[in-house]
Design a protein around this motif. Structure first.
Motif, short mmCIF file in Angstrom:
data_model
loop_
_atom_site.label_atom_id
_atom_site.label_comp_id
_atom_site.label_asym_id
_atom_site.label_seq_id
_atom_site.Cartn_x
_atom_site.Cartn_y
_atom_site.Cartn_z
N LYS A 127 0.84 -1.20 0.00
CA LYS A 127 0.00 0.00 0.00
C LYS A 127 0.88 1.26 0.00
O LYS A 127 1.77 1.41 0.83
CB LYS A 127 -0.92 0.00 1.22
CG LYS A 127 -1.92 1.17 1.23
CD LYS A 127 -2.86 1.04 2.41
CE LYS A 127 -3.78 2.25 2.53
NZ LYS A 127 -4.67 2.41 1.37
N VAL A 128 0.59 2.14 -0.94
CA VAL A 128 1.27 3.43 -1.05
C VAL A 128 0.25 4.53 -0.85
O VAL A 128 -0.83 4.49 -1.44
CB VAL A 128 1.97 3.58 -2.42
CG1 VAL A 128 2.60 4.96 -2.55
CG2 VAL A 128 3.01 2.49 -2.62
N GLU A 129 0.58 5.52 -0.03
CA GLU A 129 -0.35 6.61 0.27
C GLU A 129 0.31 7.95 -0.01
O GLU A 129 1.40 8.22 0.47
CB GLU A 129 -0.77 6.55 1.74
CG GLU A 129 -1.72 7.67 2.15
CD GLU A 129 -2.03 7.62 3.64
OE1 GLU A 129 -3.05 7.02 4.00
OE2 GLU A 129 -1.24 8.17 4.44
N PRO A 130 -0.35 8.82 -0.79
CA PRO A 130 0.21 10.16 -1.01
C PRO A 130 -0.17 11.11 0.11
O PRO A 130 -1.29 11.09 0.62
CB PRO A 130 -0.45 10.59 -2.33
CG PRO A 130 -1.78 9.89 -2.31
CD PRO A 130 -1.57 8.59 -1.58
N ILE A 131 0.78 11.93 0.51
CA ILE A 131 0.51 13.06 1.42
C ILE A 131 0.70 14.32 0.57
O ILE A 131 1.82 14.80 0.41
CB ILE A 131 1.48 13.07 2.63
CG1 ILE A 131 1.50 11.70 3.32
CG2 ILE A 131 1.10 14.18 3.59
CD1 ILE A 131 0.21 11.32 3.99
N PRO A 132 -0.37 14.83 -0.04
CA PRO A 132 -0.21 15.92 -1.01
C PRO A 132 0.27 17.21 -0.36
O PRO A 132 0.10 17.43 0.84
CB PRO A 132 -1.61 16.06 -1.60
CG PRO A 132 -2.52 15.50 -0.58
CD PRO A 132 -1.76 14.43 0.13
N GLY A 133 0.84 18.03 -1.21
CA GLY A 133 1.35 19.31 -0.72
C GLY A 133 2.03 20.06 -1.85
O GLY A 133 1.69 19.87 -3.02
N PRO A 134 3.00 20.90 -1.53
CA PRO A 134 3.61 21.76 -2.54
C PRO A 134 4.26 20.98 -3.68
O PRO A 134 4.91 19.97 -3.47
CB PRO A 134 4.66 22.54 -1.75
CG PRO A 134 4.21 22.49 -0.33
CD PRO A 134 3.55 21.17 -0.18
N SER A 135 4.06 21.49 -4.88
CA SER A 135 4.76 21.02 -6.08
C SER A 135 5.10 22.25 -6.89
O SER A 135 4.20 23.03 -7.24
CB SER A 135 3.87 20.08 -6.90
OG SER A 135 4.41 19.88 -8.19
N ALA A 136 6.38 22.45 -7.16
CA ALA A 136 6.80 23.67 -7.85
C ALA A 136 6.10 23.81 -9.21
O ALA A 136 5.74 24.91 -9.61
CB ALA A 136 8.31 23.67 -8.03
N VAL A 137 5.87 22.70 -9.89
CA VAL A 137 5.24 22.76 -11.21
C VAL A 137 3.80 23.24 -11.10
O VAL A 137 3.36 24.14 -11.83
CB VAL A 137 5.29 21.38 -11.90
CG1 VAL A 137 4.61 21.45 -13.26
CG2 VAL A 137 6.72 20.91 -12.06
N ALA A 138 3.04 22.66 -10.17
CA ALA A 138 1.64 23.06 -10.00
C ALA A 138 1.53 24.52 -9.55
O ALA A 138 0.67 25.27 -10.04
CB ALA A 138 0.96 22.14 -8.99
#
Length: 308
Positions: free
Chosen positions: A123-134
Motif C-alpha cells: 500500500k502506497v499513500e500520497p501526502i499531497p502538498g507543494p509542487s513547484a510545477v503546479a
C-alpha cells in the motif's frame, strides 16, 4: 467561558490498511505550507527516507518534531537498496518518503521506489502538498491548454536544440506550454540560447525566481523581454535563486511536409520518444511532417524503445 480543546485520540489503522509507504510533499520554500497531514505523518513515522538527511533533520527541528530514524534515499540509490526496502516493508515496516523540497517523484527521487512497492502489492499513500510545477502553473497566466513539464533544461547547446525541437513538435499537437527548471548559474545562458535557437518565432514566456520564498519574483512577457529581465536580475543580484521558466508556443497550423533524409526525421523521432510520447503518436507526427512512411517510422520507434 473557557473552552478546553482536547486532541482526539488517534485510532490506529488495522495492519491490513496501513500504508507501507507514505509519499510526502514538503515545503518548497515557505514553512507555512506544511500541512496537518504532513505533521501527522512525521509524528507517526518510524523511518523517514530522505534525499538529504541534514535537510530533513532541519525541517523536523523547525517543526519541533523529534527526528525518527532517517535513511538516505536519493537518485543514486542502488537497485539492491530498493529491493531491501521492499523486503523490509513485507516484513511489516512502514516508511515516509520525502525529497529536499516539493513532491517526491516530480523531478525528484522517488518514482523507482514507488513503482517497486506497487509491483509488490504494498500500500502506497500520497501526502499531497507543494509542487513547484503546479504552483508555477497557477501563477504564470498561460492559456488553459495542455502543458508539458520536461524537468531540468539541458546543459549543452545541441541538447537544448533537440529539447526545443521536441517542445515545438508537441506544441503542434496542442500542448503549447513547455516548462523547465534551471539553476541560477545557467539561467541567463539557457534563455539566451532559447532566444537564439527559436529565431524569429514570436512566443510568450513566464519565469519565476525563488518560488514561495522571501525574494520571489514573477515575470511574464515575450521571450526577448524575459531575457532582458533575467539579465538585469543577474547583474543586480548575482547568480542566485532557483528558477522555473515556461515557453508558450503560438497556435500553429500543421507544418508542410518536408522532404528530409532519414537522419533528420530520426532526430525528431528520438526527441519525441525522450518526451515519453507514445511510439504510435510519434510515428504519426514524424511521418506527417517529414514525409516518411509511417510504418517505417513506427518500426524504428519500437526499436529505439527496446534498445533503451
Amino acid at each position: 467561558m473557557v473552552r478546553v480543546m482536547v486532541k482526539p485520540k488517534r485510532q490506529d489503522l488495522p495492519e491490513t490498511t496501513k500504508p507501507s509507504l507514505r509519499v510526502a510533499a514538503t515545503p518548497i520554500g515557505n514553512l507555512g505550507d506544511v500541512s496537518l497531514r504532513l505533521r501527522q505523518a512525521f509524528d507517526e513515522a518510524k523511518v523517514i527516507l530522505c534525499e538529504d538527511t541534514r535537510r530533513t533533520r532541519e525541517l523536523l527541528s523547525a517543526l519541533q518534531i523529534p527526528a525518527p530514524a532517517l535513511e538516505r534515499f536519493d537518485a543514486h540509490a542502488a537497485p539492491a537498496t530498493v529491493e531491501h526496502l521492499v523486503a523490509r516493508a513485507r516484513g511489516g515496516e512502514s516508511f515516509v518518503l520525502v525529497s529536499d523540497a516539493g513532491t517526491p517523484g516530480v523531478a525528484d527521487p522517488g518514482a523507482r521506489l514507488v513503482r517497486a512497492f506497487l509491483e509488490a502489492d504494498l500500500k502506497v499513500e500520497p501526502i499531497p502538498g507543494p509542487s513547484a510545477v503546479a504552483v508555477f502553473l497557477s501563477i504564470c497566466g498561460a492559456d488553459e491548454s495542455p502543458s508539458v513539464f520536461w524537468g531540468f533544461f539541458p546543459r549543452k547547446r545541441k541538447e537544448r536544440q533537440e529539447a526545443l525541437l521536441a517542445a515545438q513538435e508537441v506544441a503542434r499537437q496542442g500542448a503549447r506550454l513547455s516548462i523547465w527548471f534551471e539553476s541560477p548559474e545557467r539561467i541567463l545562458d539557457a534563455l539566451e540560447d532559447c532566444s537564439d535557437i527559436l529565431g524569429g518565432l514570436k512566443l510568450s514566456a513566464s519565469i519565476v525566481k525563488e518560488l514561495t520564498k522571501r525574494f520571489e519574483r514573477i515575470f511574464r512577457g515575450e521571450l526577448a523581454q524575459v531575457v532582458s529581465f533575467v539579465r538585469a536580475e543577474v547583474e543586480r543580484e548575482g547568480a542566485r535563486g532557483e528558477w522555473i521558466f515556461a515557453l508558450e508556443f503560438p497556435e500553429q497550423p500543421p507544418s508542410p511536409i518536408l522532404t528530409s533524409s532519414e537522419e533528420e526525421w530520426l532526430k525528431a523521432l528520438k526527441c519525441l520518444l525522450l518526451a515519453e510520447v507514445s511510439s504510435a503518436t510519434a510515428a504519426r507526427i514524424v511521418s506527417q511532417r517529414y514525409g516518411a512512411e509511417r510504418q517505417q517510422v513506427y518500426r524504428k520507434a519500437t526499436e529505439i524503445k527496446k534498445s533503451s
